[in-house]
Design a protein around this motif. Structure first.
Motif, mmCIF file in Angstrom:
data_model
loop_
_atom_site.group_PDB
_atom_site.id
_atom_site.type_symbol
_atom_site.label_atom_id
_atom_site.label_comp_id
_atom_site.label_asym_id
_atom_site.label_seq_id
_atom_site.Cartn_x
_atom_site.Cartn_y
_atom_site.Cartn_z
ATOM 1 N N SER A 36 0.958 -1.467 0.047
ATOM 2 C CA SER A 36 0.065 0.036 0.133
ATOM 3 C C SER A 36 0.899 1.306 -0.086
ATOM 4 N N VAL A 37 1.962 1.293 0.787
ATOM 5 C CA VAL A 37 2.880 2.335 0.841
ATOM 6 C C VAL A 37 3.628 2.608 -0.586
ATOM 7 N N TYR A 38 4.474 1.473 -0.655
ATOM 8 C CA TYR A 38 5.377 1.587 -1.889
ATOM 9 C C TYR A 38 5.256 0.978 -3.346
ATOM 10 N N GLN A 39 3.815 0.114 -3.349
ATOM 11 C CA GLN A 39 3.093 -0.402 -4.604
ATOM 12 C C GLN A 39 3.995 -1.643 -5.038
ATOM 13 N N HIS A 40 4.924 -2.081 -4.251
ATOM 14 C CA HIS A 40 5.534 -3.273 -4.930
ATOM 15 C C HIS A 40 4.672 -4.346 -4.804
ATOM 16 N N LYS A 41 4.473 -5.228 -5.852
ATOM 17 C CA LYS A 41 3.442 -6.327 -5.849
ATOM 18 C C LYS A 41 3.878 -7.462 -4.852
ATOM 19 N N PRO A 42 3.130 -8.021 -4.014
ATOM 20 C CA PRO A 42 3.307 -9.026 -3.247
ATOM 21 C C PRO A 42 2.749 -10.253 -3.844
ATOM 22 N N PRO A 58 7.456 -15.041 1.513
ATOM 23 C CA PRO A 58 6.832 -13.898 1.070
ATOM 24 C C PRO A 58 7.678 -13.108 0.327
ATOM 25 N N LEU A 59 7.016 -12.672 -0.942
ATOM 26 C CA LEU A 59 7.709 -12.163 -2.083
ATOM 27 C C LEU A 59 7.093 -11.096 -2.491
ATOM 28 N N PHE A 60 8.187 -10.170 -2.993
ATOM 29 C CA PHE A 60 7.659 -8.777 -3.524
ATOM 30 C C PHE A 60 8.435 -8.514 -4.841
ATOM 31 N N ARG A 61 7.420 -8.199 -6.026
ATOM 32 C CA ARG A 61 8.228 -7.903 -7.039
ATOM 33 C C ARG A 61 8.721 -6.551 -7.033
ATOM 34 N N PHE A 62 9.987 -6.318 -6.967
ATOM 35 C CA PHE A 62 10.666 -5.145 -6.576
ATOM 36 C C PHE A 62 11.080 -4.386 -7.793
#
Length: 342
Positions: A36-42, A58-62
């Protein structure tokens, strides 16, 4: 076993809370904070056997401008990599994740581990991991109660803490009401270090998502915030991901009193461990934390790069940043910090 996307917290957090090696950053709520804050897709993925989770990541598309994507577990924190019941389940999970996310082309998969799972021998489609081991975690075992805890410290350390009190420093511990004071110290210190600062909304969202688990400690000199720390309660630990102090007040022992009050809070909460966060071996922050007699836990960051992946250079220290006016650094900081995974 099969790979499964987890979209709700109950099943995920139940596994996290039951696993002895889980970190506070494994909690499902960080998905909402970072997205929500940085919009990286989880993408929260688990290996499931007979209907139950046996491993998760837990992964984020950075995303960064001009660079291919990187899947990170998880950005901005020290360790939240694979959490598994055994080595077999963890390796199965990584192999399936690599194929599922299409990392074999331009992307990269990066996981940040402390214990529980050794990824050094995991080969993904012929690729061995690159391993970064320059950082270490530091934790303090707590005595039962502040008085007994204070008694465990060397005389010099106790004297430095008491000196801060004699210098007229005061302190306060609380929740969101102390966020303005914390952020005032934090932003100034980050600018002076040449580091882009996290958005204020990042910390506000943490309080919103994790009510009752996050606290702020502020040390004051004559009513002015001089040092501040942000702590998070998880199981039997109190974790300190962020702490800052203003240079002009450090001779008053603001740092010593700040860390003591955070440790004291952990003792009052009847916790067993105070987690001081990560430090680079030999750095000034590492030497400061060594005074408190912590246990060191090596951190291993593993990454597997795709065929045409071009790794970006990452640093939290940008020399020209120190010369920015504070208002400008605070305005631009979150826009830059969003793209630095450290």
């Amino acid at each position: 076993m099969q790979l499964k996307i987890i979209d709700h917290p109950f099943e995920w957090d139940r596994f996290v809370m039951q696993h002895p090696d889980a970190s506070f950053t494994h909690l499902f709520g960080w998905r909402r904070v970072i997205a929500s804050v940085y919009q990286h897709k989880p993408v929260y993925l688990a290996a499931v056997e007979r209907g139950r989770i046996v491993a998760l990541i837990p992964l984020f598309r950075f995303s960064r401008p001009f660079y291919p994507p990187e899947w990170i577990s998880i950005p901005f924190f020290d360790h939240a990599g694979v959490l598994a019941k055994n080595q077999k389940a963890g390796q199965f999970l990584l192999e399936k994740v690599w194929k599922r996310l299409g990392c074999k082309n331009k992307a990269r998969l990066s996981i940040r581990q402390d214990t529980n799972f050794d990824a050094s021998g995991v080969i993904l489609q012929g690729r061995h991991p690159q391993i970064f081991t320059e950082k270490t975690g530091l934790t303090i075992a707590l005595a039962p109660g502040p008085r007994r805890m204070m008694a465990t410290f060397p005389a010099k350390l106790r004297s430095q803490i008491n000196k801060g009190i004699k210098n007229g420093l005061t302190w306060d511990i609380g929740g969101p009401r102390l966020l303005p004071a914390f952020y005032k110290v934090f932003t100034r210190n980050m600018r002076d270090l040449g580091s882009p600062v996290h958005a204020l909304s990042f910390f506000k969202t943490i309080f919103s998502v994790f009510p009752g688990q996050a606290f702020i400690c502020v040390v004051y000199h004559r009513g002015m915030p001089a040092a501040a720390g942000f702590v998070f309660r998880f199981k039997n630990k109190l974790v300190n991901p962020w702490a800052s102090s203003l240079r002009e007040f450090r001779s008053l022992n603001t740092n010593m009193l700040l860390y003591w009050q955070m440790i004291r809070l952990a003792c009052c909460l009847n916790l067993d461990i105070f987690d001081m966060g990560r430090s680079s071996k030999g750095a000034a922050t590492f030497r400061f934390k060594q005074q408190w007699g912590p246990k060191q836990t090596p951190l291993s960051w593993y990454s597997w790069a795709g065929d045409r992946y071009r790794a970006p250079g990452e640093t939290l220290s940008i020399s020209p940043w120190q010369r920015l006016p504070l208002w400008c650094a605070n305005l631009a900081g979150p826009l830059v910090r969003k793209h630095i995974s450290l």
